[in-house]
Write a protein that holds these residues in place. Structure first.
Motif, mmCIF file in Angstrom:
data_model
loop_
_atom_site.group_PDB
_atom_site.id
_atom_site.type_symbol
_atom_site.label_atom_id
_atom_site.label_comp_id
_atom_site.label_asym_id
_atom_site.label_seq_id
_atom_site.Cartn_x
_atom_site.Cartn_y
_atom_site.Cartn_z
ATOM 1 N N GLY A 76 0.794 -1.224 0.000
ATOM 2 C CA GLY A 76 0.000 0.000 0.000
ATOM 3 C C GLY A 76 0.825 1.272 0.000
ATOM 4 O O GLY A 76 1.901 1.331 0.592
ATOM 5 N N ALA A 77 0.273 2.284 -0.673
ATOM 6 C CA ALA A 77 0.832 3.635 -0.632
ATOM 7 C C ALA A 77 -0.332 4.622 -0.701
ATOM 8 O O ALA A 77 -1.404 4.282 -1.222
ATOM 9 C CB ALA A 77 1.784 3.873 -1.798
ATOM 10 N N ASP A 78 -0.089 5.825 -0.193
ATOM 11 C CA ASP A 78 -1.088 6.895 -0.243
ATOM 12 C C ASP A 78 -1.403 7.227 -1.704
ATOM 13 O O ASP A 78 -0.558 7.732 -2.438
ATOM 14 C CB ASP A 78 -0.491 8.120 0.475
ATOM 15 N N ALA A 79 -2.637 6.941 -2.126
ATOM 16 C CA ALA A 79 -3.000 7.125 -3.540
ATOM 17 C C ALA A 79 -3.131 8.590 -3.925
ATOM 18 O O ALA A 79 -3.226 8.909 -5.105
ATOM 19 C CB ALA A 79 -4.311 6.391 -3.840
ATOM 20 N N THR A 80 -3.111 9.492 -2.934
ATOM 21 C CA THR A 80 -3.232 10.908 -3.266
ATOM 22 C C THR A 80 -1.851 11.554 -3.482
ATOM 23 O O THR A 80 -1.768 12.722 -3.840
ATOM 24 C CB THR A 80 -3.970 11.702 -2.154
ATOM 25 N N SER A 81 -0.790 10.793 -3.237
ATOM 26 C CA SER A 81 0.553 11.359 -3.293
ATOM 27 C C SER A 81 1.377 10.774 -4.444
ATOM 28 O O SER A 81 1.699 9.578 -4.439
ATOM 29 C CB SER A 81 1.274 11.091 -1.962
ATOM 30 N N ALA A 82 1.727 11.620 -5.405
ATOM 31 C CA ALA A 82 2.530 11.150 -6.542
ATOM 32 C C ALA A 82 3.878 10.600 -6.055
ATOM 33 O O ALA A 82 4.374 9.598 -6.579
ATOM 34 C CB ALA A 82 2.746 12.280 -7.547
ATOM 35 N N VAL A 136 -7.371 11.319 -6.042
ATOM 36 C CA VAL A 136 -6.304 10.373 -6.371
ATOM 37 C C VAL A 136 -5.322 10.968 -7.378
ATOM 38 O O VAL A 136 -5.725 11.612 -8.350
ATOM 39 C CB VAL A 136 -6.918 9.060 -6.905
ATOM 40 N N SER A 137 -4.034 10.743 -7.146
ATOM 41 C CA SER A 137 -3.002 11.221 -8.074
ATOM 42 C C SER A 137 -3.154 10.528 -9.428
ATOM 43 O O SER A 137 -3.374 9.314 -9.487
ATOM 44 C CB SER A 137 -1.623 10.910 -7.507
ATOM 45 N N GLY A 180 -7.084 7.386 6.419
ATOM 46 C CA GLY A 180 -7.972 8.508 6.115
ATOM 47 C C GLY A 180 -7.885 8.958 4.673
ATOM 48 O O GLY A 180 -8.251 10.075 4.341
ATOM 49 N N ARG A 181 -7.385 8.087 3.816
ATOM 50 C CA ARG A 181 -7.321 8.420 2.394
ATOM 51 C C ARG A 181 -7.261 7.138 1.562
ATOM 52 O O ARG A 181 -6.996 6.059 2.118
ATOM 53 C CB ARG A 181 -6.138 9.325 2.084
ATOM 54 N N PRO A 182 -7.525 7.247 0.253
ATOM 55 C CA PRO A 182 -7.482 6.050 -0.596
ATOM 56 C C PRO A 182 -6.077 5.457 -0.634
ATOM 57 O O PRO A 182 -5.086 6.197 -0.593
ATOM 58 C CB PRO A 182 -7.857 6.567 -1.985
ATOM 59 N N ILE A 183 -5.996 4.148 -0.697
ATOM 60 C CA ILE A 183 -4.699 3.455 -0.724
ATOM 61 C C ILE A 183 -4.534 2.711 -2.043
ATOM 62 O O ILE A 183 -5.362 1.869 -2.399
ATOM 63 C CB ILE A 183 -4.585 2.454 0.447
ATOM 64 N N ALA A 184 -3.478 3.053 -2.769
ATOM 65 C CA ALA A 184 -3.133 2.298 -3.978
ATOM 66 C C ALA A 184 -2.374 1.059 -3.541
ATOM 67 O O ALA A 184 -1.455 1.148 -2.725
ATOM 68 C CB ALA A 184 -2.260 3.146 -4.896
ATOM 69 N N ALA A 185 -2.773 -0.113 -4.057
ATOM 70 C CA ALA A 185 -2.091 -1.334 -3.625
ATOM 71 C C ALA A 185 -2.070 -2.385 -4.723
ATOM 72 O O ALA A 185 -3.087 -3.012 -5.000
ATOM 73 C CB ALA A 185 -2.743 -1.904 -2.373
ATOM 74 N N PRO A 186 -0.905 -2.590 -5.328
ATOM 75 C CA PRO A 186 -0.720 -3.777 -6.151
ATOM 76 C C PRO A 186 -0.447 -4.966 -5.238
ATOM 77 O O PRO A 186 -0.270 -4.796 -4.029
ATOM 78 C CB PRO A 186 0.524 -3.433 -6.970
ATOM 79 N N SER A 187 -0.435 -6.153 -5.812
ATOM 80 C CA SER A 187 -0.058 -7.320 -5.023
ATOM 81 C C SER A 187 1.372 -7.129 -4.514
ATOM 82 O O SER A 187 2.217 -6.555 -5.200
ATOM 83 C CB SER A 187 -0.172 -8.575 -5.880
#
Ligand code: TXA
Ligand code: MG
Length: 350
Positions: free
Chosen positions: A40-46, A108-109, A137-144
């Motif tokens: 996971g990473a913060d999906a709002t942050s490039a 989302v970025s 408190g924000r969307p999480i981008a997560a690949p496997s």
């Protein structure tokens, strides 16, 4: 700490709160979902997303799935038409990812979309994933949570083995119950396209929205390789280091054998593992990645796999096995490096 550097913590409230703070600070956190472990990473942050691409060794043109708490939050990120709303209402939280038009006014970025005008969204069912999204408190981008192109992770130990030195924290909550990734459906087209069979069966989806188109054939693969619409669908993917041979009736010399159902085929002396002695496809899906990793040992000639039925989760299992067995160079990027048995567990494929 593990020898590779990552901190593994059981998902206590304090650990989840810490993971949420790390994500907000731009760090990478691995966490369980009902399908596989996610990175996971913060999906709002490039910047956080750049760190994620780098840690995975993921090609810059392969977009990420954005994980949200519920349908309402997902609607801030993407444009939902009636089909999308009914799929979200029917199957979320759960192992379904929807590819939808990206909202340019959303949080989302654009980096999560890797240059596409669409975005993939999913509401996971695993309680740890849900509590983590809330804590961040924000969307999480997560690949496997695996190196790009290699076998996905269904235990915290799998994550630590291949990514441990690259991530801040692993929320360790045992095995993932489903064991194969979410089903990815592209709703930016009519009819909807099944981009990746997964934890939600095609049968269940088609009962809800009618027939799905399934991209197939050389022409479409070639078109996708030139201008990828779902670049993760490159042929070679989910692959162990060893060659994988499908639909066998017996293992070849020095091959390990992956079986399904009663082991009638097996003669003594062959290294083997059984996906499900009782021939349950759900059990086979849950065991698939752990057993591929188990058999992927240096010095073997390859992994031979018996036929697996195509019904239910069998479609997702066979899809992953076909991609694992695709020849070198079929991953649309750099191809498969020569077999190097000295590299051991470091599946460093791009
Ligand atoms: O079960 C899952 O989906 C897991 C867990 C962690 O949620 N995640 C996962 O992510 O499998 P990943 O990155 O390994 O696979 C995402 C797939 C890739 O094939 C990617 O190309 C596709 O989804 N994808 C993502 N965004 C897309 C988009 N905008 N258009 C088409 N395909 C997209
Ligand atoms: Mg993946």
């Amino acid at each position: 700490m593990t020898e590779r550097g990552a901190v593994l913590l059981p998902p206590s409230p304090a650990a989840i709160a810490r993971a949420g703070r790390l994500l907000r600070a731009g760090a990478l956190v691995a966490f369980p979902t009902e399908t596989v472990y996610g990175l996971g990473a913060d999906a709002t942050s490039a910047e956080a997303l750049e760190r994620l691409y780098a840690a995975k060794g993921r090609p810059a043109h392969n977009p990420l799935i954005v994980h949200l708490c519920d349908l309402e939050d997902a609607r801030l990120v993407a444009d939902f038409d009636d089909r999308a709303l009914s799929l979200g209402a029917a199957f979320w939280p759960g192992p379904l990812t929807l590819v939808l038009p990206r909202r340019s006014d959303g949080p989302v970025s654009p980096r999560a979309s890797a240059g596409l005008s669409s975005v993939a969204v999913r509401v996971p069912a695993h309680s740890v994933a849900r509590r983590l999204i809330q804590a961040a408190g924000r969307p999480i981008a997560a690949p496997s949570a695996n190196r790009s192109g290699s076998v996905s992770a269904t235990t915290p130990q799998h994550v630590a083995e291949t990514l441990g030195d690259r991530i801040a924290l692993i929320l360790a909550a045992g095995r993932c119950p489903l064991g194969v990734e979410s089903t990815v459906v592209d709703l930016t087209r009519q009819p909807a396209r099944l981009l990746r069979p997964g934890g939600l069966t095609r049968e269940a989806l088609e009962a809800a929205i009618g027939p799905l188109a399934v991209p197939s054939g050389a022409a479409e693969m070639a078109e996708d390789a030139r201008a990828p619409r779902s670049p993760g669908q490159f042929s070679r993917h989910y692959a162990p280091s060893l060659p994988v041979r499908l639909n066998v009736t017996a293992a070849g010399p020095n091959e390990a054998l992956l079986t399904f159902g009663p082991d009638a085929l097996v003669r003594g002396g062959v290294e083997r593992a059984n996906l499900s002695p009782g021939a349950s496809l759900d059990e086979a899906a849950a065991n698939l990645y752990a057993l591929l990793r188990l058999l992927d040992k240096p010095g073997r000639a390859g992994i031979a796999v018996v036929p697996i039925p195509e019904s239910g989760l069998g479609a997702a299992i066979n899809d992953r096995l076909r991609r694992a067995s695709a020849p070198s160079g079929a991953d649309g990027t750099t191809g498969r490096p020569p077999l190097d048995v000295t590299r051991g567990a470091d599946h460093d494929r791009r």
